[in-house]
Scaffold this motif. Sequence first.
Motif, PDB file in Angstrom:
ATOM      1  N   VAL A 113       0.846  -1.193   0.000  1.00  0.00           N
ATOM      2  CA  VAL A 113       0.000   0.000   0.000  1.00  0.00           C
ATOM      3  C   VAL A 113       0.883   1.244   0.000  1.00  0.00           C
ATOM      4  O   VAL A 113       1.939   1.259   0.625  1.00  0.00           O
ATOM      5  N   SER A 114       0.423   2.259  -0.688  1.00  0.00           N
ATOM      6  CA  SER A 114       1.125   3.532  -0.682  1.00  0.00           C
ATOM      7  C   SER A 114       0.970   4.197   0.679  1.00  0.00           C
ATOM      8  O   SER A 114      -0.143   4.307   1.187  1.00  0.00           O
ATOM      9  N   TYR A 138       8.185   0.942  -5.851  1.00  0.00           N
ATOM     10  CA  TYR A 138       7.223  -0.110  -6.217  1.00  0.00           C
ATOM     11  C   TYR A 138       6.200   0.349  -7.258  1.00  0.00           C
ATOM     12  O   TYR A 138       5.855  -0.404  -8.159  1.00  0.00           O
ATOM     13  N   TYR A 139       5.720   1.563  -7.126  1.00  0.00           N
ATOM     14  CA  TYR A 139       4.648   2.032  -8.011  1.00  0.00           C
ATOM     15  C   TYR A 139       5.198   2.653  -9.287  1.00  0.00           C
ATOM     16  O   TYR A 139       6.358   3.069  -9.341  1.00  0.00           O
ATOM     17  N   ARG A 140       4.353   2.707 -10.310  1.00  0.00           N
ATOM     18  CA  ARG A 140       4.759   3.239 -11.620  1.00  0.00           C
ATOM     19  C   ARG A 140       5.365   4.627 -11.517  1.00  0.00           C
ATOM     20  O   ARG A 140       6.242   4.989 -12.295  1.00  0.00           O
ATOM     21  N   ASN A 141       4.875   5.431 -10.569  1.00  0.00           N
ATOM     22  CA  ASN A 141       5.384   6.790 -10.406  1.00  0.00           C
ATOM     23  C   ASN A 141       6.658   6.848  -9.566  1.00  0.00           C
ATOM     24  O   ASN A 141       7.143   7.927  -9.233  1.00  0.00           O
TER      25      ASN A 141
END
Length: 158
Positions: A113-114, A138-141
């Motif tokens: 989770v962010s 971890y996230y695309r951004n």
Amino acid sequence: MNVRNYLAALHLTALAPEHLEACLNLDQASLGGLWNRAQWQSELAEQRRPGVGLWQGQQLLALASGWLVVDELHITVVAVDPEQRRRGLGQQVLKALLLEAGQQGALHATLEVSPANTAAVALYRRLGFRDAGVRRGYYRNGEDALIQWLRLSDMNDA
């Protein structure tokens, strides 16, 4: 409609391939299209990928899905219609998914989770999830993700 009548009008179901369009629509509205059609088709077709949907009539309001790997549930998505948030729907589908996974032999659950998603972090904490680490970029951004774990026998009755 009062809250009691609203909640009484909702029903939980296991997600199945015939729910593809509803899942795609909710994913787009809630998560900006996290998964494409092929990914959702796989998610809905695999027996070891349990999913739960919360419906009001024919409208999918919330869903939770995961992958069972040996004795662990890896939660892959929790989504709630933006117009239906802050009504406990995410908690309902997540608890139902955790119960289903436990019935299928899972002893633990994990998710990413962010840290910026404070509503999701609060939901997971209410259910008993605890931080277990961080996945960098971890996230695309490029944002990091908190890794959270729960022993299903320790699940809170939130």
